[in-house]
Scaffold this active site. Structure first.
Site, mmCIF file in Angstrom:
data_model
loop_
_atom_site.group_PDB
_atom_site.id
_atom_site.type_symbol
_atom_site.label_atom_id
_atom_site.label_comp_id
_atom_site.label_asym_id
_atom_site.label_seq_id
_atom_site.Cartn_x
_atom_site.Cartn_y
_atom_site.Cartn_z
ATOM 1 N N LYS A 16 98.795 -22.720 -45.226
ATOM 2 C CA LYS A 16 100.176 -22.312 -45.470
ATOM 3 C C LYS A 16 100.958 -23.546 -45.928
ATOM 4 C CE LYS A 16 103.879 -22.277 -43.331
ATOM 5 N NZ LYS A 16 104.607 -22.684 -44.565
ATOM 6 N N GLU A 27 100.279 -33.689 -36.543
ATOM 7 C CA GLU A 27 100.844 -34.911 -37.134
ATOM 8 C C GLU A 27 102.339 -34.684 -37.207
ATOM 9 O OE1 GLU A 27 99.232 -37.522 -37.618
ATOM 10 O OE2 GLU A 27 97.150 -36.865 -37.736
ATOM 11 N N CYS A 35 106.657 -39.597 -42.873
ATOM 12 C CA CYS A 35 106.701 -39.800 -41.422
ATOM 13 C C CYS A 35 106.357 -41.243 -41.082
ATOM 14 C CB CYS A 35 105.799 -38.815 -40.706
ATOM 15 S SG CYS A 35 104.158 -38.782 -41.377
ATOM 16 N N GLU A 41 114.795 -39.381 -36.990
ATOM 17 C CA GLU A 41 113.924 -39.724 -38.107
ATOM 18 C C GLU A 41 114.778 -39.558 -39.362
ATOM 19 O OE1 GLU A 41 110.507 -37.143 -38.518
ATOM 20 O OE2 GLU A 41 109.404 -38.673 -39.603
HETATM 21 P P1 ADP Z 1 109.887 -30.553 -42.508
HETATM 22 O O1 ADP Z 1 111.026 -31.208 -41.825
HETATM 23 O O2 ADP Z 1 108.878 -31.456 -43.097
HETATM 24 O O3 ADP Z 1 110.284 -29.417 -43.405
HETATM 25 P P2 ADP Z 1 108.884 -28.549 -40.752
HETATM 26 O O4 ADP Z 1 108.247 -28.812 -39.460
HETATM 27 O O5 ADP Z 1 110.123 -27.738 -40.778
HETATM 28 O O6 ADP Z 1 109.082 -29.989 -41.331
HETATM 29 O O7 ADP Z 1 107.874 -27.893 -41.768
HETATM 30 C C1 ADP Z 1 106.534 -28.264 -41.908
HETATM 31 C C2 ADP Z 1 105.714 -27.035 -42.208
HETATM 32 O O8 ADP Z 1 105.805 -26.156 -41.086
HETATM 33 C C3 ADP Z 1 106.172 -26.215 -43.396
HETATM 34 O O9 ADP Z 1 105.022 -25.648 -44.022
HETATM 35 C C4 ADP Z 1 107.002 -25.122 -42.778
HETATM 36 O O10 ADP Z 1 107.042 -23.943 -43.550
HETATM 37 C C5 ADP Z 1 106.206 -24.877 -41.515
HETATM 38 N N1 ADP Z 1 106.963 -24.254 -40.417
HETATM 39 C C6 ADP Z 1 108.265 -24.431 -40.089
HETATM 40 N N2 ADP Z 1 108.564 -23.690 -39.003
HETATM 41 C C7 ADP Z 1 107.437 -23.030 -38.638
HETATM 42 C C8 ADP Z 1 107.091 -22.108 -37.584
HETATM 43 N N3 ADP Z 1 107.975 -21.731 -36.667
HETATM 44 N N4 ADP Z 1 105.825 -21.650 -37.538
HETATM 45 C C9 ADP Z 1 104.909 -22.051 -38.438
HETATM 46 N N5 ADP Z 1 105.168 -22.907 -39.439
HETATM 47 C C10 ADP Z 1 106.414 -23.392 -39.546
#
Ligand code: ADP
Length: 494
Positions: free
Chosen positions: A191, A267, A301, A398
């Site tokens: 995903k 990570e 990161c 961050e």
């Molecule tokens: P960033 O700040 O890098 O956007 P996120 O943690 O929001 O970090 O997103 C990283 C990945 O996790 C993306 O692919 C995002 O779509 C996915 N993501 C965000 N929220 C969820 C969730 N509740 N469940 C699964 N995947 C998620």
């Protein structure tokens, strides 16, 4: 700093490339249009939509898992040499298609083209490294201490894996998970982030061309990450979750994974200290700072977050980095000579403004930058800010953007305390000419990775990962493949 006009229309080359990128969901070896309203992918340098792609529903996600489960046994039984050779072909194809991948990443994510090229190299190395590791999955064999039997320890693929990747390194975060999973004999559902899904779709096409069989890799971009992910994670057929992203989302995914006692690799965020001692080679420290802070427009990161500089050299360090920062060129990453692209979206720009405002209110001084320039796209000026006071958000959060924040220290103990005063522990950078002091800092700074007199540590052959709330597990290196293997012990009585 120079700001370059970013109102360019797509060139013929850009349009032609975008037309070749698949726009479907990739499930069981087939491209599907999906049934939901499409995801609109933007160029963050202009704010314009550059492509519309299929948007996976929770049902699509479950079908992707079905496909990964259906392909699992055959892929696990495929000879390691064959798995390795497929990954090696993927590496070779990536080199052939290097220019396309680099341009595509610049278009959907914004990083300057030279950096996107660097990511093709870095991302590709995971394919090459794990193509080599696929044939070195080993075990142990020996007599038990009692002398009554033989103990055999072997490693098996953990099983169908769910890989969730972030938007900041669209290729490397995908290859860093997909390559070890495939090398280990695991099938995957990927995903990608909604903001930058095109590179993963283009890469899925490449993997097919390299000979990856249907169902082994499935890709499901979606605008509803949580509702699509939850049922996949709750399904007992899934055996592994690997995530790269923010710590809050990682925490929530760990809680969900706990229900089925799922193997996880996380990570998560970083808040890297960058410590400069009074005996440091300041030219090297400044060079390291520019790389550790402004690579990927600060959206990494591993980005240096807190510059902790000895009080006797802080002014000179700030003067030299400010001169370098003022020579940066902001603009669309496709244009010649651009060194700072846009941030990923308008929320990121607002967050930079808020961080600067908070620090200034508490007594910090901006030496250069500090503003979002007028015009199209999600730009923020590269910024140097000094006298950052304890309690400022810049030290806690961050930053994930081009703000170089400097605070000072006087003793080594103070530097260590400042470096460790965070719940994160991904990477630390230390600049000193004194090797013994460098060694003490490596021992005392609580992180999974350290750079001694360098601002860049990432390497496919090294174990990438953090301690504390920066995560669990390691990606890359000899360790990387273990995340996708389970250990089996067998006793054979004499
Ligand atoms: P960033 O700040 O890098 O956007 P996120 O943690 O929001 O970090 O997103 C990283 C990945 O996790 C993306 O692919 C995002 O779509 C996915 N993501 C965000 N929220 C969820 C969730 N509740 N469940 C699964 N995947 C998620």
């Amino acid at each position: 700093m120079t700001i370059v006009d970013t109102t360019a229309e797509l060139t013929a080359r850009e349009s032609e490339l975008l037309a070749r990128v698949p726009d479907g969901l990739f499930i069981g070896g087939r491209w599907e249009a999906g049934t939901r309203e499409q995801i609109q992918v933007q160029d963050p340098a202009t704010g314009r939509v550059i492509k519309r792609i299929a948007n996976a529903s929770p049902e699509d996600g479950m079908r992707a898992l079905d496909a990964a489960v259906a392909a699992a046994d055959e892929w696990a039984a495929t000879a390691p040499r064959v798995r390795g050779e497929i990954l090696r072909r993927a590496f070779d194809l990536l080199q052939e298609r290097r220019d396309d991948f680099a341009l595509l990443m610049t278009l959907e994510m914004g990083k300057p083209l030279a950096e996107a090229n660097g990511e093709v190299t870095y991302g590709g190395e995971f394919l090459r490294w794990f193509s080599e590791e696929a044939v070195r999955i080993s075990g142990r064999f020996g007599q038990n201490p009692e002398g009554t039997g033989t103990m055999v320890v072997s490693h098996r693929p953990v099983g169908p894996s769910f890989l969730i990747t972030p938007w900041n390194f669209p290729l490397a975060m995908a290859t860093r998970k997909i390559a070890p999973a495939l090398a280990a004999g695991c099938t995957v559902v990927v995903k990608p982030a909604e903001l930058t899904p095109l590179t993963t779709l283009f890469f899925a096409q490449l993997l097919t061309d390299a000979g990856v069989a249907e169902g082994v890799v499935n890709v499901i971009p979606t605008s509803t990450a949580r509702t699509v992910s939850e049922p996949i994670i709750a399904d007992p057929r899934l055996r592994k979750l690997s995530f790269t992203g923010s710590t809050p989302v990682g925490r929530s995914l760990l809680a969900q994974a706990g229900q089925n006692v799922l193997r996880t690799s996380m990570e998560l965020g970083g808040n890297a200290p960058f410590v400069v001692f009074e005996d440091a080679d300041l030219d090297k420290a400044v060079e390291g700072a520019m790389l550790a802070k402004f690579r990927n427009i600060g959206q990494a990161c591993t980005a240096a977050n807190r510059f902790i500089v000895h009080e006797s050299v802080a002014e000179e360090f700030a003067r030299r980095v400010t001169a370098k920062v003022e020579a940066l060129r902001i603009g669309r990453g496709t244009d010649d000579g651009i060194t700072i692209g846009p941030l990923i979206d308008d929320r990121a720009v607002a967050s930079m403004s808020a961080l600067v405002e908070d620090a200034v209110t508490r007594g910090a001084r901006v030496l250069t930058g500090g503003n979002a320039p007028e015009g199209d796209g999600f730009f923020f000026e590269p910024t140097v800010i000094v006298d950052v006071q304890p309690g400022s958000e810049l030290l806690r959060e961050e930053i994930f953007g081009p703000i170089l924040a400097i605070s000072t220290f006087s003793t080594e103990d103070e530097a260590v305390a400042a470096a460790n005063s965070t719940e994160y522990g991904l990477v630390g950078y230390v600049f000193t000419r004194d090797l013994a002091r460098g060694q003490r800092m490596i021992d005392r700074i609580d992180t999974g990775m350290m750079g001694l007199n360098t601002g860049l540590v990432s390497n496919a052959a090294a174990p990438f990962g953090g301690v504390k709330q920066s995560g669990l597990g390691r990606e890359g290196g000899l360790e990387g493949i273990n995340e996708y293997l389970s250990t089996k012990y067998t006793l054979i009585p004499a």
